[in-house]
Design a protein around this motif. Structure first.
Motif, mmCIF file in Angstrom:
data_model
loop_
_atom_site.group_PDB
_atom_site.id
_atom_site.type_symbol
_atom_site.label_atom_id
_atom_site.label_comp_id
_atom_site.label_asym_id
_atom_site.label_seq_id
_atom_site.Cartn_x
_atom_site.Cartn_y
_atom_site.Cartn_z
ATOM 1 N N ALA A 2 0.870 -1.173 0.000
ATOM 2 C CA ALA A 2 0.000 0.000 0.000
ATOM 3 C C ALA A 2 0.910 1.226 0.000
ATOM 4 C CB ALA A 2 -0.888 0.002 1.232
ATOM 5 N N VAL A 3 0.626 2.145 -0.870
ATOM 6 C CA VAL A 3 1.456 3.338 -0.996
ATOM 7 C C VAL A 3 0.614 4.562 -0.662
ATOM 8 C CG1 VAL A 3 2.831 4.742 -2.566
ATOM 9 C CG2 VAL A 3 2.864 2.246 -2.763
ATOM 10 N N GLU A 4 1.147 5.428 0.155
ATOM 11 C CA GLU A 4 0.483 6.680 0.493
ATOM 12 C C GLU A 4 1.405 7.826 0.146
ATOM 13 O OE1 GLU A 4 -0.815 6.850 4.537
ATOM 14 O OE2 GLU A 4 -1.878 4.949 4.404
ATOM 15 N N LEU A 5 0.850 8.824 -0.470
ATOM 16 C CA LEU A 5 1.588 10.041 -0.752
ATOM 17 C C LEU A 5 1.028 11.126 0.152
ATOM 18 C CD1 LEU A 5 3.565 11.764 -2.435
ATOM 19 C CD2 LEU A 5 1.655 12.190 -3.999
ATOM 20 N N ARG A 6 1.873 11.666 0.971
ATOM 21 C CA ARG A 6 1.456 12.741 1.877
ATOM 22 C C ARG A 6 2.324 13.960 1.612
ATOM 23 N NH1 ARG A 6 -1.073 10.466 7.034
ATOM 24 N NH2 ARG A 6 -1.530 8.338 6.402
ATOM 25 N N ILE A 7 1.682 15.080 1.548
ATOM 26 C CA ILE A 7 2.395 16.332 1.316
ATOM 27 C C ILE A 7 2.204 17.207 2.546
ATOM 28 C CG2 ILE A 7 2.519 18.387 -0.139
ATOM 29 C CD1 ILE A 7 1.577 16.613 -2.460
ATOM 30 N N ALA A 8 3.308 17.699 3.088
ATOM 31 C CA ALA A 8 3.258 18.540 4.287
ATOM 32 C C ALA A 8 2.356 19.750 4.037
ATOM 33 C CB ALA A 8 4.661 19.000 4.667
ATOM 34 N N GLN A 9 1.678 20.160 5.073
ATOM 35 C CA GLN A 9 0.733 21.281 4.997
ATOM 36 C C GLN A 9 1.364 22.497 4.314
ATOM 37 O OE1 GLN A 9 -2.479 21.092 6.265
ATOM 38 N NE2 GLN A 9 -2.938 23.109 5.457
ATOM 39 N N GLU A 10 2.610 22.781 4.635
ATOM 40 C CA GLU A 10 3.266 23.968 4.082
ATOM 41 C C GLU A 10 3.471 23.905 2.572
ATOM 42 O OE1 GLU A 10 7.802 23.757 4.938
ATOM 43 O OE2 GLU A 10 6.796 22.526 6.460
ATOM 44 N N TRP A 11 3.417 22.705 1.991
ATOM 45 C CA TRP A 11 3.650 22.546 0.551
ATOM 46 C C TRP A 11 2.384 22.228 -0.239
ATOM 47 C CZ3 TRP A 11 8.070 24.319 -1.023
ATOM 48 C CH2 TRP A 11 9.156 24.292 -0.160
ATOM 49 N N GLU A 57 -0.160 23.851 -1.251
ATOM 50 C CA GLU A 57 -0.588 24.797 -2.284
ATOM 51 C C GLU A 57 0.500 25.098 -3.305
ATOM 52 O OE1 GLU A 57 -3.730 25.578 -2.667
ATOM 53 O OE2 GLU A 57 -4.111 24.348 -0.901
ATOM 54 N N HIS A 58 1.656 24.473 -3.151
ATOM 55 C CA HIS A 58 2.742 24.684 -4.111
ATOM 56 C C HIS A 58 2.295 24.163 -5.485
ATOM 57 C CE1 HIS A 58 6.558 24.092 -6.186
ATOM 58 N NE2 HIS A 58 7.054 24.993 -5.350
ATOM 59 N N PRO A 59 2.541 24.906 -6.552
ATOM 60 C CA PRO A 59 2.096 24.476 -7.892
ATOM 61 C C PRO A 59 2.605 23.092 -8.281
ATOM 62 C CG PRO A 59 2.834 26.756 -7.960
ATOM 63 C CD PRO A 59 3.170 26.239 -6.589
ATOM 64 N N GLY A 60 3.834 22.760 -7.911
ATOM 65 C CA GLY A 60 4.378 21.439 -8.240
ATOM 66 C C GLY A 60 3.639 20.330 -7.512
ATOM 67 N N ALA A 61 3.327 20.546 -6.240
ATOM 68 C CA ALA A 61 2.598 19.558 -5.455
ATOM 69 C C ALA A 61 1.191 19.375 -6.017
ATOM 70 C CB ALA A 61 2.542 19.971 -3.990
ATOM 71 N N ARG A 62 0.538 20.474 -6.360
ATOM 72 C CA ARG A 62 -0.813 20.400 -6.923
ATOM 73 C C ARG A 62 -0.796 19.660 -8.261
ATOM 74 N NH1 ARG A 62 -4.478 20.666 -3.457
ATOM 75 N NH2 ARG A 62 -5.929 21.030 -5.119
ATOM 76 N N ALA A 63 0.198 19.942 -9.087
ATOM 77 C CA ALA A 63 0.297 19.288 -10.394
ATOM 78 C C ALA A 63 0.520 17.785 -10.227
ATOM 79 C CB ALA A 63 1.416 19.912 -11.215
ATOM 80 N N LEU A 64 1.355 17.404 -9.275
ATOM 81 C CA LEU A 64 1.622 15.991 -9.023
ATOM 82 C C LEU A 64 0.350 15.274 -8.585
ATOM 83 C CD1 LEU A 64 3.733 13.717 -8.813
ATOM 84 C CD2 LEU A 64 4.094 14.429 -6.446
ATOM 85 N N LEU A 65 -0.375 15.869 -7.656
ATOM 86 C CA LEU A 65 -1.617 15.253 -7.190
ATOM 87 C C LEU A 65 -2.656 15.167 -8.299
ATOM 88 C CD1 LEU A 65 -1.926 16.859 -3.655
ATOM 89 C CD2 LEU A 65 -1.389 14.480 -4.203
ATOM 90 N N GLU A 66 -2.769 16.212 -9.084
ATOM 91 C CA GLU A 66 -3.735 16.189 -10.184
ATOM 92 C C GLU A 66 -3.375 15.100 -11.194
ATOM 93 O OE1 GLU A 66 -4.005 20.203 -11.661
ATOM 94 O OE2 GLU A 66 -4.853 20.917 -9.756
#
Length: 92
Positions: free
Chosen positions: A46-55, A57-66
Motif C-alpha cells: 500500500a502506498v500513500e503520498l502525503r504532502i506537508a501542509q506547508e507545501w 498549495e505549491h504548484p508542483g505539489a498540486r500538479a503531481l496530485l492532479e
C-alpha cells in the motif's frame, strides 16, 4: 549467497525466464505478461503520498496530485497491470 545469473531489471528477469536461462524470476506483472509468462505476486504494497501542509498549495505539489488522480494516469497504470486505485483519494 544466491547462485545463478542476476537480472538488470524487470524486463531482463522476465526475458531470462522466457528463454529458459532460469526457472523463476522476480519481476513486475507487466514484464511477465510481455513475455507470455504466468505472474504470481509475492506481496502487496500500500502506498500513500502525503504532502506537508506547508507545501500543499505549491504548484508542483498540486500538479503531481492532479496527475496521480487523473483518469489518463489511471488508464496508464491499468495497462501495466497490478495496480489497484480503487482507494485512491481525490485532490482536496
Amino acid at each position: 549467497k544466491l547462485k545463478g545469473p542476476s537480472a538488470t531489471g524487470h524486463l531482463d528477469a522476465a526475458r531470462q525466464v522466457a528463454n529458459g536461462v532460469v526457472d523463476v524470476g522476480v519481476t513486475m506483472e507487466a514484464a511477465a505478461l510481455a513475455y507470455g509468462l504466468v505472474f504470481a505476486p509475492l506481496e502487496e504494497h500500500a502506498v500513500e503520498l502525503r504532502i506537508a501542509q506547508e507545501w500543499q498549495e505549491h504548484p508542483g505539489a498540486r500538479a503531481l496530485l492532479e496527475l496521480f488522480y487523473s483518469e489518463s494516469f489511471k488508464r496508464r497504470l491499468e495497462v501495466l497491470g497490478g495496480y489497484d486505485l480503487t482507494h485512491a483519494g481525490p485532490v482536496s
